[in-house]
Design a protein around this motif. Structure first.
Motif, PDB file in Angstrom:
ATOM      1  N   ILE A   1     -40.871  15.041  -6.592  1.00 15.74           N
ATOM      2  CA  ILE A   1     -41.221  14.706  -5.202  1.00 15.74           C
ATOM      3  C   ILE A   1     -42.092  13.464  -5.175  1.00 15.74           C
ATOM      4  N   LEU A   2     -43.071  13.417  -6.101  1.00 18.08           N
ATOM      5  CA  LEU A   2     -43.949  12.256  -6.168  1.00 18.08           C
ATOM      6  C   LEU A   2     -43.141  10.993  -6.492  1.00 18.08           C
ATOM      7  N   VAL A   3     -42.212  11.138  -7.432  1.00 21.20           N
ATOM      8  CA  VAL A   3     -41.375   9.985  -7.791  1.00 21.20           C
ATOM      9  C   VAL A   3     -40.600   9.509  -6.572  1.00 21.20           C
ATOM     10  N   PHE A   4     -40.096  10.475  -5.801  1.00 19.00           N
ATOM     11  CA  PHE A   4     -39.317  10.136  -4.614  1.00 19.00           C
ATOM     12  C   PHE A   4     -40.174   9.347  -3.627  1.00 19.00           C
ATOM     13  N   ILE A   5     -41.416   9.812  -3.436  1.00 20.06           N
ATOM     14  CA  ILE A   5     -42.299   9.106  -2.501  1.00 20.06           C
ATOM     15  C   ILE A   5     -42.661   7.729  -3.056  1.00 20.06           C
ATOM     16  N   LEU A   6     -43.014   7.714  -4.349  1.00 18.36           N
ATOM     17  CA  LEU A   6     -43.399   6.432  -4.961  1.00 18.36           C
ATOM     18  C   LEU A   6     -42.248   5.429  -4.905  1.00 18.36           C
ATOM     19  N   MET A   7     -41.023   5.971  -4.955  1.00 18.73           N
ATOM     20  CA  MET A   7     -39.877   5.073  -4.908  1.00 18.73           C
ATOM     21  C   MET A   7     -39.898   4.243  -3.620  1.00 18.73           C
ATOM     22  N   PHE A   8     -40.286   4.908  -2.511  1.00 19.35           N
ATOM     23  CA  PHE A   8     -40.327   4.163  -1.257  1.00 19.35           C
ATOM     24  C   PHE A   8     -41.442   3.124  -1.283  1.00 19.35           C
ATOM     25  N   VAL A   9     -42.583   3.516  -1.892  1.00 23.29           N
ATOM     26  CA  VAL A   9     -43.670   2.550  -2.018  1.00 23.29           C
ATOM     27  C   VAL A   9     -43.194   1.345  -2.840  1.00 23.29           C
ATOM     28  N   ALA A  10     -42.445   1.632  -3.902  1.00 28.22           N
ATOM     29  CA  ALA A  10     -41.977   0.544  -4.765  1.00 28.22           C
ATOM     30  C   ALA A  10     -40.923  -0.297  -4.065  1.00 28.22           C
ATOM     31  N   LEU A  11     -40.123   0.359  -3.222  1.00 25.51           N
ATOM     32  CA  LEU A  11     -39.048  -0.370  -2.548  1.00 25.51           C
ATOM     33  C   LEU A  11     -39.585  -1.200  -1.389  1.00 25.51           C
ATOM     34  N   ALA A  12     -40.695  -0.733  -0.808  1.00 28.61           N
ATOM     35  CA  ALA A  12     -41.186  -1.366   0.411  1.00 28.61           C
ATOM     36  C   ALA A  12     -41.332  -2.881   0.285  1.00 28.61           C
TER      37      ALA A  12
ATOM     38  N   ILE B   1     -39.796  -4.907  -1.458  1.00 26.24           N
ATOM     39  CA  ILE B   1     -38.501  -5.578  -1.581  1.00 26.24           C
ATOM     40  C   ILE B   1     -37.756  -5.497  -0.266  1.00 26.24           C
ATOM     41  N   LEU B   2     -37.802  -4.302   0.343  1.00 28.26           N
ATOM     42  CA  LEU B   2     -36.984  -4.088   1.536  1.00 28.26           C
ATOM     43  C   LEU B   2     -37.608  -4.684   2.786  1.00 28.26           C
ATOM     44  N   PHE B   3     -38.938  -4.608   2.874  1.00 27.96           N
ATOM     45  CA  PHE B   3     -39.599  -5.146   4.067  1.00 27.96           C
ATOM     46  C   PHE B   3     -40.534  -6.258   3.627  1.00 27.96           C
ATOM     47  N   SER B   4     -39.970  -7.279   2.995  1.00 27.65           N
ATOM     48  CA  SER B   4     -40.777  -8.273   2.284  1.00 27.65           C
ATOM     49  C   SER B   4     -41.768  -8.987   3.198  1.00 27.65           C
ATOM     50  N   ALA B   5     -41.396  -9.117   4.480  1.00 24.60           N
ATOM     51  CA  ALA B   5     -42.216  -9.974   5.333  1.00 24.60           C
ATOM     52  C   ALA B   5     -43.606  -9.391   5.593  1.00 24.60           C
ATOM     53  N   ARG B   6     -43.699  -8.055   5.667  1.00 22.68           N
ATOM     54  CA  ARG B   6     -44.918  -7.468   6.205  1.00 22.68           C
ATOM     55  C   ARG B   6     -45.920  -6.999   5.161  1.00 22.68           C
ATOM     56  N   LEU B   7     -45.572  -7.114   3.887  1.00 23.12           N
ATOM     57  CA  LEU B   7     -46.435  -6.501   2.875  1.00 23.12           C
ATOM     58  C   LEU B   7     -46.934  -7.549   1.887  1.00 23.12           C
TER      59      LEU B   7
ATOM     60  N   LYS C   1     -47.771  -9.544  -1.479  1.00 25.48           N
ATOM     61  CA  LYS C   1     -46.942  -9.802  -2.663  1.00 25.48           C
ATOM     62  C   LYS C   1     -47.365  -8.952  -3.856  1.00 25.48           C
ATOM     63  N   GLN C   2     -48.680  -8.610  -3.885  1.00 23.64           N
ATOM     64  CA  GLN C   2     -49.192  -7.904  -5.063  1.00 23.64           C
ATOM     65  C   GLN C   2     -48.479  -6.567  -5.272  1.00 23.64           C
ATOM     66  N   LEU C   3     -47.959  -6.023  -4.169  1.00 21.89           N
ATOM     67  CA  LEU C   3     -47.294  -4.725  -4.283  1.00 21.89           C
ATOM     68  C   LEU C   3     -46.076  -4.808  -5.202  1.00 21.89           C
ATOM     69  N   LEU C   4     -45.548  -6.021  -5.366  1.00 21.30           N
ATOM     70  CA  LEU C   4     -44.369  -6.184  -6.221  1.00 21.30           C
ATOM     71  C   LEU C   4     -44.659  -5.725  -7.641  1.00 21.30           C
ATOM     72  N   TRP C   5     -45.915  -5.871  -8.066  1.00 20.46           N
ATOM     73  CA  TRP C   5     -46.258  -5.410  -9.419  1.00 20.46           C
ATOM     74  C   TRP C   5     -46.001  -3.926  -9.560  1.00 20.46           C
ATOM     75  N   PHE C   6     -46.315  -3.199  -8.478  1.00 24.13           N
ATOM     76  CA  PHE C   6     -46.049  -1.760  -8.534  1.00 24.13           C
ATOM     77  C   PHE C   6     -44.546  -1.502  -8.629  1.00 24.13           C
TER      78      PHE C   6
END
Lengths: 620, 425, 339
Positions: A119-130, A132-138, A140-145
């Motif tokens: 379940i945690l992996v599933f949630i983290l997956m969205f954090v990791a995808l965010a 990439i998927l919503f590049s404009a609003r987040l 850049k450092q999140l890309l490391w995650f």
């Protein structure tokens, strides 16, 4: 104009209030006239559609409406339907099977106490995808995650010591350092060669030794404590199991009582139905109450069974570990001798027999003594191999510092579909980019290979590739190695997806204006720099909808892994039906599985559409 | 010429292989070739080693052995005494049959629903959207199983046709029986038929024997001849039109030329329809379209049709609105606008993705085993592999077949695409 | 030597699942787990319960072997396998023993390089028809439509049977039991054929089991038994004699309830003593300790107990012992003497 206005004596100062539109031209009537009944053809179409719709609803709604959710078996479902509604099985669904087994359909046989990990992996997956998927609003450092997520996710799912993902990541660092050094001294070729060689050396040689050493150190540092703990488990757990079994017996008693009570009630109510009268509402509510209570008791029983099972497993693990602890000194003492013996035997082998892996391979005319020598050597070599593996595994089990390991055999259900789909896409992206670039390159031979690979993969159905993974991959690997089936499937799915991703990215590359390539060239960037800095970022961005669509296709196709024995949702439904209590349940499982697939694929498809629109706007 | 003069005097140095762009591409390609050939050699060597270690060999001899199993749907003669090779051939033909039928129906469904989804009729466009999204977002395997089951549950079984007051009755003047074992339709028969000609190749193609009905050949030849004559008549009519400006009426001549010889031939051969009739457990006579074929065909078509509908919708949307308006301005009615103006232009956008959908459909037909349709994956890649233990050979052959089929389809469709493509000037 | 080190490295990286070594026994002992290939779902023979714990008659054989070898009936890793991949999984070392209702045939034992260690269930292919059809013998089935669960020998038996009796039929091959059941109940086929045990299990779950009959003809011999890799006789012996110990235990009246008591001290029956290790040293001859059979029997019970618990008349499947009764009671179940 102006003098004309002056001639007008009377000018109305306010507008007449608009009159109501005719009844035909407003509200629902107007909407229906315009949208449903404009012209005889449209009317006909609408009527046909409404007819189809009503027919469908009449066929389906009662089945869902009368569905039974609390029952312990298909027969109880039938009973419930019969006494409450006076219906046969076809009259209502038996969704009790879902309420009994939905966790299994989601997680397969993944240990229940570790459900939080997927379940945690599933949630983290969205954090990791965010990012990439919503590049404009987040930021850049999140890309490391996002980059770290595959390692983190793998570790969370499979478990193991916490340093393993770090060691794996270090391999990339080593590769990058090699790349830098190689680039300084030997140009681009040296960079690539040294980078790959460095990473490979790290993963093949350094990482296993460090990993082994760490496990050994941890294992040795706490071996006495472990031993005491294990011995205690062996003492306490059987007692606990006895307790639980006693409790289970009590619960079983209760269940039997309730069942008997229910059976009496059922007979009464059926008799009433037989006589042509509806059972009284008192009876019905009594029946429902009993069923509810029965379900509570049954759940309790199952939960107790689970605890007992876990305790039993702990005992079994403890026994195994204790045996390992006992055997370890012997194994370690045997290993050097075994290595020497095997080496001597290999040296003594006659010519021509050195690289064989089986006595079946000896050329005709070899003397029986030589064959015996080979057999003896092979046995000795296998013994060395096994000793190595035994020691490593024993230390790994004893020295684990992190999450409890889960074998991929326990993966199943939607989790498995997700893992295969996501791993396939993530791993295939780099390969797909390389293939797409190779297909665009000015190098005829490289291009030829890329085209051949893509066409061969795309020309053959996935199911054939899966059979290749399950039946043939063992032939292609070096003798005496074999991969775990999930891993084999992931490899095959990765190769499969890479061919499709390559085509998607090729489309993205083709959509870029030629000026971008020329601008990069005119800046004096070399090929890789122009690709990395100018072309690929743009091409990948326009390819995202295509990649998402490929993922949807792949995710749906994971249902095929059931055909080679993995427990995907569809194959799991067969296992569930094999249980005597659910044998004969058919549609309910399909409906549930289909619904889950629909929800996930539909939402992904909507996202890809939204992105496509956004990208189109961005381009104008 | 310039490169020659630019070449430094000291001649070729090894480092040029890396730094000189003229040679670098060669270096890269040589390295790539060496790496790939090495990888392939490694795989082949492993395979040989593993096979010998297991005491197996690589041979296709098993294709000549007796198969021992029956196949229900066979387009050519086959029974359990035939060879595994023959069983594979039956499977191949079954795959081709369902793939061919599927491509046609999927295109029809796709075009209909693609257009309906753009309809102004609210309920129709919504229903089309539900169809498209429903089929696209649920795995095909699930649909195949579900459609198969729905078809068996919702149709009467042959025993319902029996008795004094049968629950079910045959449709279309007792010609067609729709049961949960499939549809039985009348078959064409000839009272004084000319028989069959047997084609029997030898050698390794010995399994390729089949019978061709002479009646069918004669009918086809007649039809071709009639069409040639029709073409002649039309050419003459065009000549007359060119010369005089008046085109002679030819339609009834053409009709006569086509219908009369065929009718005469059919009468001569004693053509009649063999109706299906209840006998024993099942219907006998007529052609039996099995449920597995129908369900697979329907499922593949509906599933692929949903994708094609989206492609069609995208293609239509890609045609600029000005075209519609221009057509309306010319006074064309909406359906003629669609047929004469929009669709031909949309076709350019539609055909390339359509090809890949056809390929997908063909490959997806390998899921047939789920409902017991005996395609090549179920015969050669399924039962035969199981019986003989020849998984390496069997799976390779199946893979090769699909690869060749895909290449053939994409080549053919690309050729077609090139022909219908808008010739830009 | 390089080879060994590289493989060792791969093993550590978690990539290799197994290396089929000369001694399966050593592998299993070192691993502490028995890898057992089972069907992913066959009512009564192997199925997972709501907790994911595997149960069934085939499963019980694996548990007994694990108990004999490792002293722990739960130290089993169950690997669900399809009919197509089962032998490959065994050959590649992915599993140590295959207990997946596999029919013992000549070519499997020889050509496919497998070793059958015995028979745990004597089955045969049978036919089920609706009572309303009025059919009493399989020979009346001329022209019938037959639903057949595709396995490996079922298609061949069916083809042979109809060919031998010179009657025609229409096969409808079906991949899974659930679908075959659905097709049969909807009347899409007149007959359903598979192993008789499967037919009984299927019929038991019908809404009205009485409306269907299983025809008297059994058209094939299907001796189902556990399988091990060819060539490791030591391991084969262990598996074979564990199964025989379960069978002998029933014959000798040793049950899971009284086995501890009987094993505590030598009894008056020397065969029981030899079996339970209170006399002689049979365990050492197969590389195990003296208590091996005691643990195997205590794990789930003797052959008869396992039968009654998983597929017997009191279970929903309700199979009678029939051929699977002890030889003393007219069946075929027969263990060679423990001597």
């Amino acid at each position: 104009m102006s003098d004309n206005a002056q001639t007008v004596r009377y000018v109305r100062e306010s507008m007449i209030p608009p009159s109501e539109p005719p009844l035909k031209e407003q509200g629902a009537v107007k909407w229906m006239r315009e949208n449903l009944f404009s012209g005889w053809k449209n009317t006909l179409l609408s009527l046909v559609s409404i007819y189809v719709l009503v027919k469908l609803l009449f066929a389906l709604v009662p089945w869902f409406w009368n569905s039974v959710w609390t029952a312990g078996s298909l027969n109880e479902c039938r009973e419930t339907l019969a006494v409450l509604e006076g219906l046969t099985t076809h009259g209502g669904a038996c969704f009790a099977v879902i309420s009994d087994r939905w966790l299994q359909l989601l997680f397969g046989f993944y240990p229940a106490e570790s459900y939080w990990r997927p379940i945690l992996v599933f949630i983290l997956m969205f954090v990791a995808l965010a990012p990439i998927l919503f590049s404009a609003r987040l930021p850049k450092q999140l890309l490391w995650f996002s980059i770290l997520f595959p390692f983190l996710g793998t570790w969370l799912l499979w478990g193991g010591s916490f340093w393993v993902p770090i060691l794996v990541i270090l391999g990339f660092v080593v590769g990058a350092v090699g790349f830098k050094i190689g680039g300084r001294f030997a140009g681009a070729f040296g960079a690539v060669a040294l980078g790959i060689a460095g990473a490979a050396l790290w993963w093949m040689i350094a990482m296993p030794s460090i990993n082994g050493a760490l496990h050994k150190a941890v294992a040795l540092s706490r071996i006495d404590g472990t031993k005491a703990e294990l011995l205690e488990t062996l003492v306490t757990n059987p007692a606990q199991i006895d307790e639980i079994e006693a409790e289970q017996a009590a619960v079983q008693e209760k269940i039997n009582e309730l069942t008997a009570e229910k059976d009496v009630l059922v007979v009464e109510m059926l008799a009433a139905r037989e006589a042509g009268s509806e059972p009284s509402s008192d009876q019905k509510s009594a029946f429902n109450a009993i069923m509810d209570e029965l379900m509570v008791e049954r759940r309790h029983y199952t939960a107790l069974g689970f605890t007992a099972f876990k305790l039993q497993q702990a005992i079994s693990d403890a026994n195994g570990l204790l045996a390992n602890i006992e055997a370890l000194p012997q194994w370690e003492a045997d290993l050097p001798n075994a290595i020497v013996t095997a080496a001597e035997m290999e040296a003594a082998l006659p010519d021509g027999l050195h690289n064989l892996v089986s006595v079946n391979q000896v050329p005709a005319g070899t003397s029986p003594e030589a064959v015996d020598a080979l057999r003896a050597y092979l046995d000795a070599d296998t013994a060395v191999l096994n000793l190595h593996a035994n020691i490593e595994t024993a230390y790994e089990r004893l020295g684990i510092l992190g999450l409890a390991p889960v074998t991929s055999r326990d993966f199943g259900g939607f989790m498995l579909a997700m893992i295969i789909g996501v791993a396939g896409i993530v791993l295939s992206l780099p390969l797909g980019v390389l293939l797409a670039l190779a297909r665009q390159a000015n190098l005829p031979i490289v291009k030829g290979f890329a085209v051949a690979f893509i066409e061969i993969i795309r020309g053959v159905p996935l199911i054939v590739w899966l059979f290749t993974a399950s039946l043939l991959l063992n032939y292609f690997l070096p003798p005496r190695t074999s991969f775990d089936l999930v891993l084999r499937v992931v490899i095959m799915v990765t190769l499969f997806a890479a061919a499709y991703i390559a085509e998607v990215i090729r489309g993205g590359l083709a959509a870029l204006p030629k000026g971008q390539f020329e601008a990069a060239d005119s800046l004096g960037l070399d090929y890789w720099k122009s690709m990395r800095l100018i072309v690929l970022p743009q091409a990948l961005k326009i390819s995202i909808p295509g990649i998402v669509n490929t993922f949807i296709g792949l995710f749906k196709d994971t249902t095929l892994v059931g055909i080679i024995g993995l427990l995907d949702p569809l194959n799991l439904s067969n296992s569930i039906r094999a249980a005597a209590e659910w044998n004969g349940v058919y549609w309910e499982l399909f409906v549930f599985i289909g619904l889950l697939f629909f929800v996930s694929c539909f939402s992904m498809g909507r996202y890809s559409l939204w992105l496509e629109k956004k990208l189109q706007r961005g381009h104008r | 010429m310039t490169t020659l003069t630019d070449t430094p005097k000291q001649g070729f140095r090894l480092s040029q292989l890396i730094y000189d762009t003229r040679y670098r591409s060669i270096t890269i390609q040589v390295i790539a070739t060496v790496l790939i050939v090495a990888a392939l050699w490694w795989l082949a060597r492993n395979t040989v080693a593993n096979l010998t270690a297991l005491g197996k060999d690589f041979t296709l001899e098993f294709l000549g052995n007796r198969s021992g199993y029956d196949i229900n749907q066979r387009l050519i003669a086959y029974d359990s005494n035939a060879t595994h090779g023959r069983a594979a051939l039956v499977g191949i033909l079954n795959t081709l049959l369902v793939a061919g039928l599927g491509c046609v129906l999927a295109t029809i469904l796709g075009v209909i629903f693609g257009v309906l989804r753009l309809s102004k009729n609210w309920i129709v466009s919504r229903l089309a959207a539900v169809y498209v999204e429903g089929f696209r977002n649920v795995p095909l395997l699930l649909w195949i199983i579900a459609i198969f089951a729905v078809m068996t549950e919702s149709t009467p079984s042959p025993k319902d046709f029996r008795g004094e007051n049968p629950v079910a009755s045959m449709a279309l003047a007792d010609n067609v029986a729709i049961t949960n074992r499939g549809a039985y339709i009348p078959e064409p028969l000839f009272a004084n038929g000319l028989g069959d000609v047997e084609i029997k190749p030898g050698g390794i193609f010995a399994d390729l024997y089949f019978n061709v009905s002479i009646d069918l050949i004669v009918i086809l030849l007649t039809l071709v001849a009639s069409l040639l004559v029709v073409k002649l008549v039309n050419t003459r009519a065009a000549d007359i039109q060119n010369a005089t400006g008046v085109r002679p009426t030819t339609w009834w001549v053409n009709l006569l030329i086509i219908v009369a010889p065929i009718a005469a031939l059919l009468w001569g051969l004693g053509f009649y329809l063999g109706k299906p009739e209840l006998s024993g457990f099942n219907f006998a006579g007529g052609t039996h379209l099995r449920n597995s074929l129908l369900a697979l065909w329907l499922a593949l078509s509906l599933y692929t049709g949903a994708f094609i509908a989206e492609i069609v919708r995208g293609g239509i949307n890609a045609v600029s609105k000005g075209q519609t308006e221009a057509a309306f301005a010319l006074g064309l009615r909406p359906n003629r606008t669609m047929r004469l103006v929009i669709l031909p232009q949309a076709l350019r956008v539609i055909i390339p993705p359509l090809i890949s959908q056809f390929l997908n459909l063909t490959k997806n037909s390998s899921l047939a085993i789920a409902i017991g349709y005996m395609d090549v994956r179920s015969t050669l890649g399924g039962i035969t592999v199981n019986q003989t233990g020849r998984e390496l050979e069997g799976i390779l052959l199946v893979g090769l077949f699909y690869l060749l089929l895909s290449l053939a389809i994409s080549t053919g469709m690309n050729w077609f695409n090139d022909r219908v493509k808008l010739k830009e000037r | 030597m390089k080879k060994s080190i590289m493989l060792g490295a791969l093993a550590v990286a978690g990539l290799t699942a197994a290396s089929a070594s000369a001694s399966t026994l050593d592998d299993v002992k070192a691993r502490g787990k028995l890898n057992c290939g089972v069907s992913s779902g066959l009512t009564g023979f192997s199925q997972p319960d709501a907790n994911g714990v595997w149960e069934g008659f085939d499963v019980a054989v694996c548990r007994a072997v694990a108990a004999a070898v490792l002293g722990d009936s739960t130290a089993v890793e169950f690997v669900p396998l399809t009919t197509q991949v089962r032998f490959t999984a065994l050959a590649s070392g992915e599993i140590d023993i295959l207990a997946r209702n596999t029919t013992w045939t000549f070519s499997r034992d020889t050509d496919l390089k497998l070793d059958f260690i015995g028979v745990n269930y004597y089955d045969g292919q049978g036919f089920m028809v609706p009572k309303s059809l009025g059919v009493t013998s399989a020979k009346d089935l001329d022209g019938a439509t037959v639903c057949i669960q595709t396995g490996t020998t079922t298609e061949l038996n069916l083809a042979d049977f109809f060919r031998a009796n010179n009657i025609s039929y229409e096969p409808i091959p079906i991949e899974t039991n659930a679908e075959a059941q659905q097709q049969y109940l909807a009347g899409a086929c007149d007959v359903y054929t598979t192993d008789a045990s499967g037919l009984a299990a299927t019929r038991a779950t019908f809404e009205a089991p009485g409306d269907h009959v299983i025809l008297p003809e059994i058209i094939s011999k299907e001796p189902l038994g556990p399988v091990v890799r060819h060539g490791d006789n030591e391991w084969g012996d262990i598996a074979m004699w564990t199964l025989n110990a379960l069978i002998a235990a029933e014959e000798l009246g040793v049950t899971s309830a009284n086995v501890e008591e009987l094993a505590a001290a030598a009894t008056t029956n020397p065969e029981i003593n030899r079996l339970l290790g209170t006399e002689g040293d049979l365990g050492a001859m197969i590389g195990l300790d003296a208590q091996w059979a005691v643990r195997a029997i205590a794990a789930g019970g003797n052959y008869g107990e396992l039968f009654e618990k998983n597929i017997g008349v009191n279970t929903p499947i309700g199979l009678a012992r029939g051929l699977n009764a002890q030889w003393t009671e007219g069946g075929l179940i027969y263990a060679p003497p423990f001597r």
